[in-house]
Enzyme design. Structure first.
Site, mmCIF file in Angstrom:
data_model
loop_
_atom_site.group_PDB
_atom_site.id
_atom_site.type_symbol
_atom_site.label_atom_id
_atom_site.label_comp_id
_atom_site.label_asym_id
_atom_site.label_seq_id
_atom_site.Cartn_x
_atom_site.Cartn_y
_atom_site.Cartn_z
ATOM 1 N N HIS A 59 -16.615 127.850 -29.117
ATOM 2 C CA HIS A 59 -15.356 128.669 -28.231
ATOM 3 C C HIS A 59 -14.618 128.806 -29.577
ATOM 4 O O HIS A 59 -13.376 127.806 -30.164
ATOM 5 C CB HIS A 59 -14.709 127.282 -27.287
ATOM 6 C CG HIS A 59 -13.659 128.546 -26.877
ATOM 7 N ND1 HIS A 59 -13.174 129.231 -25.616
ATOM 8 C CD2 HIS A 59 -12.240 128.806 -26.951
ATOM 9 C CE1 HIS A 59 -12.901 129.702 -25.006
ATOM 10 N NE2 HIS A 59 -11.628 129.629 -26.248
ATOM 11 N N GLU A 68 -0.251 138.542 -29.009
ATOM 12 C CA GLU A 68 0.520 138.203 -27.618
ATOM 13 C C GLU A 68 2.089 138.516 -28.362
ATOM 14 O O GLU A 68 2.910 137.613 -26.734
ATOM 15 C CB GLU A 68 0.201 136.369 -26.909
ATOM 16 C CG GLU A 68 -1.072 136.885 -25.809
ATOM 17 C CD GLU A 68 -2.106 135.772 -25.738
ATOM 18 O OE1 GLU A 68 -2.068 135.010 -26.876
ATOM 19 O OE2 GLU A 68 -2.480 135.198 -25.057
ATOM 20 N N HIS A 222 -10.054 123.863 -22.335
ATOM 21 C CA HIS A 222 -8.306 122.964 -23.021
ATOM 22 C C HIS A 222 -8.127 122.836 -21.702
ATOM 23 O O HIS A 222 -6.427 122.533 -21.100
ATOM 24 C CB HIS A 222 -7.214 124.889 -22.775
ATOM 25 C CG HIS A 222 -7.850 125.968 -23.127
ATOM 26 N ND1 HIS A 222 -8.378 126.179 -24.485
ATOM 27 C CD2 HIS A 222 -7.790 127.951 -22.375
ATOM 28 C CE1 HIS A 222 -8.762 127.157 -24.906
ATOM 29 N NE2 HIS A 222 -8.778 128.114 -23.889
ATOM 30 N N ASP A 283 -11.599 126.264 -30.398
ATOM 31 C CA ASP A 283 -10.429 127.507 -30.193
ATOM 32 C C ASP A 283 -10.435 127.680 -31.579
ATOM 33 O O ASP A 283 -8.765 128.959 -31.540
ATOM 34 C CB ASP A 283 -9.497 127.159 -29.171
ATOM 35 C CG ASP A 283 -8.724 128.321 -28.782
ATOM 36 O OD1 ASP A 283 -8.862 129.623 -28.359
ATOM 37 O OD2 ASP A 283 -7.678 127.382 -28.130
ATOM 38 N N SER A 287 -4.846 131.521 -31.623
ATOM 39 C CA SER A 287 -2.900 131.841 -31.394
ATOM 40 C C SER A 287 -2.216 130.529 -31.549
ATOM 41 O O SER A 287 -2.903 130.270 -30.129
ATOM 42 C CB SER A 287 -2.568 133.309 -31.548
ATOM 43 O OG SER A 287 -2.636 133.311 -30.061
HETATM 44 ZN ZN ZN Z 1 -8.414 131.012 -23.791
#
Ligand code: ZN
Length: 387
Positions: A59, A68, A222, A283, A287
């Site tokens: 990932h 965002e 997550h 990840d 961000s």
């Molecule tokens: Zn995610």
């Protein structure tokens, strides 16, 4: 040919001292006392090193993520050395919130670039949004027609940034991924981004209860992001589901209740979950917002692929998790869940993806990807095109 002599082997299971013979990008033989004349191969004394499979990070926002906080907060692309430094030799690239200015086509191109530079890559088609934005017009088609596509995601659930997909929509996505996976011999996995929303894993549980789709079709990620999702994740895993923890973090998130990956692994094992159902991913390039004491956004950090093995090491050093178990969450387990043949193991016939660790500190000293040195004696020796 390359012969690594007398390494302490974790395949990831502990296998004692052995030699590893590498030829043509693959592991040819793994056994003690291999005698091959030096004129036929490069012989390296690995007696002070632990040899483990190259890590799989399933990932990573390889084309960048974020955005965002506005356009200036879009995060940069992954560079080859970011992966090499972390011992990561296989990456699954994905998109996130932004599926408009970033596309699965550019993700595919970036994955091909990283592959040409030296590591193995795959991608998930789609992004957070439902209906899924694909390359060829459908999830099943992408899986069947594009070698690097091994699943779909990260589809967002229980998150204010999700498209609020319904039960029927998620069931349809999973069914398309399943058919595409079966027909192409791939996992067809649905990588699910779990947000902080209180609905948690309820939609996935309903799909497993009310449809014929098996738990192995989903990989929710997550799951360590807050205490209640983590608790729910334990029950979900005990019911047969796979769970993925995210290693990139910032101190503020941990203070707010995020369960540190290394600790999450120990707690889940203590709760009776089979280690085989647990994976870590970084990840990377996502961000990470950093807030001041008053809760104001002060800057954005970027998720790092190097956090993946850092958490494995912490699981061993701080949490007392056996090395072979900690290694399995970034090697054998993702290889199995993602059906990546030849990855996540040290065995004759497997790809020669290896990480060499210092015996005492477990620091990464060497990285081989498909038999080629990318890091040697602690130095990254192969860089990306523009590094
Ligand atoms: Zn995610």
């Amino acid at each position: 040919m390359l012969l690594l002599k007398n390494a302490d082997l974790f395949t990831p299971a502990p296998a004692g001292r052995a030699d590893i013979l590498i030829a043509g990008g693959r592991i040819e033989r793994v056994e003690a006392g291999l005698a091959i004349p030096e004129r036929y191969c490069d012989v390296v004394d690995a007696s002070s090193l632990v040899a483990v499979p190259g890590f799989i990070d399933a990932h990573v926002h390889i084309t960048g993520g974020g955005g965002e906080g506005g356009y200036a907060t879009r995060t940069p692309e992954l560079m080859l050395s970011d992966a090499v430094r972390g011992g990561v030799t296989t990456i699954v690239g994905c998109l996130g919130t932004d599926g408009v200015t970033r596309s699965p086509a550019s993700l595919l191109a970036k994955a091909r670039g990283l592959d040409a530079e030296g590591i193995s890559t795959f991608i998930y088609t789609g992004d957070y949004a439902v209906p899924t934005r694909t390359i060829t017009g459908g999830i099943e088609r992408d899986l069947l027609l594009i070698d690097k596509v091994i699943g779909v995601g990260e589809v967002a659930l229980a998150d204010h940034r999700s498209t609020q997909p319904t039960f029927d929509e998620i069931a349809r996505i999973a069914s398309e991924a399943r058919r595409g996976g079966i027909l192409s011999g791939k996992a067809g996995l649905v990588n699910v981004h779990m947000g902080d929303g209180r609905r948690g894993l309820s939609l996935l549980r309903r799909i497993l209860d009310e449809t014929e789709i098996p738990p192995a079709q989903f990989l929710p990620t997550h799951v360590n992001r807050n205490p209640w999702l983590f608790e729910e994740g334990i029950a979900y895993a005990k019911a047969g589901g796979l769970v993925d923890f995210t290693t990139s973090t910032v101190p503020a998130s941990l203070e707010e209740g995020e369960v540190k990956c290394s600790r999450a692994l120990r707690l889940m094992l203590e709760a009776g979950v089979d280690a085989a159902q647990i994976t870590f991913t970084s990840d990377g390039q996502g961000s990470l917002p950093v807030f001041d004491a008053a809760g104001r956004l002060v800057r954005l950090d970027v998720g790092r692929v190097t956090s993946l093995f850092a958490e494995v090491r912490d699981a061993v050093a701080d949490e007392g998790v056996p090395l072979e178990t900690a290694l399995s969450v970034v090697t054998a387990n993702p290889a199995r869940a993602l059906k990546l043949a030849g990855k996540g193991q040290i065995a004759a016939g497997a790809d020669a993806d290896l990480v060499l660790l210092d015996r005492r500190s477990l620091a990464i000293r060497g990285v081989l990807a498909r038999g080629r040195w990318l890091m040697r004696e602690g130095d990254v020796i192969v860089k990306g095109t523009f590094e």
